[in-house]
Design an enzyme around this catalytic site. Structure first.
Site, PDB file in Angstrom:
ATOM      1  NE  ARG A  78      -3.275   2.578   2.676  1.00  0.00           N
ATOM      2  CZ  ARG A  78      -3.187   3.398   3.731  1.00  0.00           C
ATOM      3  NH1 ARG A  78      -2.567   3.023   4.834  1.00  0.00           N
ATOM      4  NH2 ARG A  78      -3.741   4.594   3.695  1.00  0.00           N
ATOM      5  CG  HIS A 115      -1.344   9.053   3.261  1.00  0.00           C
ATOM      6  ND1 HIS A 115      -1.401   7.717   3.580  1.00  0.00           N
ATOM      7  CD2 HIS A 115      -0.925   9.675   4.392  1.00  0.00           C
ATOM      8  CE1 HIS A 115      -1.030   7.525   4.842  1.00  0.00           C
ATOM      9  NE2 HIS A 115      -0.730   8.712   5.368  1.00  0.00           N
ATOM     10  CD  GLU A 156      -4.885   7.676   9.844  1.00  0.00           C
ATOM     11  OE1 GLU A 156      -4.415   8.775  10.192  1.00  0.00           O
ATOM     12  OE2 GLU A 156      -4.505   6.601  10.309  1.00  0.00           O
ATOM     13  CG  ASN A 277      -5.084   3.505   8.628  1.00  0.00           C
ATOM     14  OD1 ASN A 277      -5.239   2.526   7.888  1.00  0.00           O
ATOM     15  ND2 ASN A 277      -4.708   4.692   8.180  1.00  0.00           N
ATOM     16  CE1 TYR A 279       0.312   3.373  13.535  1.00  0.00           C
ATOM     17  CE2 TYR A 279      -1.778   4.126  12.634  1.00  0.00           C
ATOM     18  CZ  TYR A 279      -0.457   3.758  12.457  1.00  0.00           C
ATOM     19  OH  TYR A 279       0.089   3.764  11.202  1.00  0.00           O
ATOM     20  CD  GLU A 349      -1.558   4.111   8.043  1.00  0.00           C
ATOM     21  OE1 GLU A 349      -1.293   4.580   9.178  1.00  0.00           O
ATOM     22  OE2 GLU A 349      -1.766   4.825   7.048  1.00  0.00           O
TER      23      GLU A 349
END
Ligand code: GBH
Length: 434
Positions: A78, A115, A156, A277, A279, A349
């Site tokens: 990606r 992005h 995002e 994504n 985290y 991600e």
């Protein structure tokens, strides 16, 4: 450190790694400027004063980076396409070469079309930017669509709205707080128009990459519960509801610009996969009436919530908590919340920032999160892929080069790439999955 083998994922599960154009490409002289070029030129915006003019020089060294992908044994890569580069003469030629190189190495190209590096002449506060995005997407799809099967529209939009336009720690550096909401709407509209443009060009596998995480209330007291619920609305539902349900959470639609009902029909174009994504979870409580420094971001006192440290868990170099079970929780919550409106999920991600080439902490992080993902699969969530952020250490936005998320270490003086211990660990894990 766990040493048992990672459980087997379903056949056809797509393993990959992620990067983004502005963070790795360099060759700023071969593209138009983006909002990030303007932002990094302002003193004090990027912590180490650095810019992404050279970054990893991936533009010139992409063949070496594709060889690193092949050596890792990932099925997919990606990357993102820089809109300002496509606007420059011969800009699209670069992605043509990259895609050919990936195909020759048997690595599936998975481009993200935006992005965060918006052409500096454009502005997400303007509705017209959505239409311009769809035009650019058509041009890219016509050129690469014969070799690219899987597409991601935006990365995002939540963070780009929050950090770039509400808090101002990212480009374009605006501090509009809730007046930034149109930026979210226009990106969502751009996404929907892009899905239509991609389908018109023959694409059949289209998704988005959204930033999501569980919100943990600081206590069971009403003010904390309310603040956490509101934070969950901003990070999760504000972006997932319009895409998956065709409506904004209650009270939000009225704050958005334009003919919102008509726009929602575009925004809710069905998706082939939903990219997440992940985290960390966020612990949120009632506002504390003071400015808060958190995870590299300054949050003004007037926000109706306060973000707090999660106690009792390890943190990365960046200070972000390491909570693998948050990934299982997030995915099962989404499955319960959206039911059969939720398309198959791809983790687009997941990763962490640590110093050093002997990066045992990164191995522990990835091991824990991949196991947590497997538990979600066992619980019946339809997950089809997992991408590590990131292949290379790179330009970490307002943090400059200080944060290192790569499986491969970058020496920014010599531009020499050195695979870290985690690169070897992932390569061995992927072999065991085949
Ligand atoms: C992504 O953003 C970006 O897509 C990518 O470009 C970037 O390099 C990468 O992640 C690493 O930053 O509450 O302290 O746990 C991630 C956006 C915003 C995710 C803050 C984690 C919570 C920090 N992130 N967030 S904390």
């Amino acid at each position: 450190m766990a040493t048992d083998p990672i459980p087997q994922f379903p056949a056809g599960f797509l393993w990959g790694v992620s990067t983004s154009a502005h963070q790795i490409e360099g060759a700023a002289d071969k593209r138009e400027p983006s909002v990030w070029d303007a932002f990094t030129a302002e003193p004090g915006r990027v912590k180490d004063g650095s810019t992404a003019a050279v970054a990893c020089d991936h533009y010139h060294r992409y063949a070496e980076d594709v060889a690193l992908l092949a050596g890792l044994g990932v099925g997919a890569y990606r990357f993102s396409i820089s809109w300002p580069r496509v606007n420059a003469p011969k800009g699209l030629d670069f992605y043509d070469r990259l895609v050919d190189e990936l195909c020759a190495a048997d690595v599936r190209p998975v481009p993200t079309l935006f992005h965060w590096d918006l052409p500096v002449t454009l502005d997400w506060l303007e509705r017209d930017t959505a239409a311009r995005f769809a035009e650019y997407v058509s041009v890219v799809a016509e050129r690469l669509g014969d070799r690219v099967g899987k597409w991601i529209t935006l990365n995002e939009p939540a963070e780009h709205t929050l950090l770039g336009h509400a808090l101002g720690t990212h480009a374009p550096g605006r501090q509009l707080l809730f007046d930034a909401l149109p930026v979210a709407h226009h990106q969502l509209l751009a996404h929907g128009l892009a899905v239509r443009a991609l389908r018109a060009a023959g694409a059949t596998d289209i998704g988005i990459a959204n930033s999501h995480g569980p919100t943990w209330p600081a206590s069971k007291e009403q003010p904390d519960l309310e603040a956490a619920d509101f934070y969950d609305l901003l990070l999760n539902r504000l972006f997932a509801d319009p895409l998956l349900l065709g409506q904004y959470p209650e009270g939000i639609g009225e704050l958005m610009p334009g003919d919102v009902e008509a726009d929602l029909k575009v925004i809710a174009e069905p998706l082939d996969f939903y990219g997440v994504n992940y985290y960390a979870p966020t612990r949120v409580g009632a506002p504390q009436g003071a400015e808060i420094e958190f995870g590299g971001v300054t949050m003004p006192a007037e926000l109706p919530f306060s973000v707090q440290q999660i106690e009792g868990v390890p943190v990365t170099d960046f200070g972000w908590p390491v909570v693998p079970e948050g990934l299982t929780e997030l995915l099962t919550t989404f499955r319960d919340r959206y039911g059969d409106r939720l398309p198959p999920i791809v983790i687009t991600e997941n990763g962490c920032s640590y110093e050093g080439i002997d990066d045992q902490e990164r191995i522990a992080y990835l091991d824990g999160h991949i196991r947590a993902l497997h538990r979600a699969v066992e619980a019946g969530v339809d997950v089809r892929g997992y991408f590590v952020w990131s292949l290379l250490d790179n330009f970490e936005w307002a943090e400059g080069y200080a944060r290192r998320f790569g499986l491969v270490h970058m020496d920014y003086e010599t531009l020499v790439r050195t695979p870290k211990r985690s690169y070897g660990w992932l390569r061995d894990m992927l072999r065991a999955q085949r």
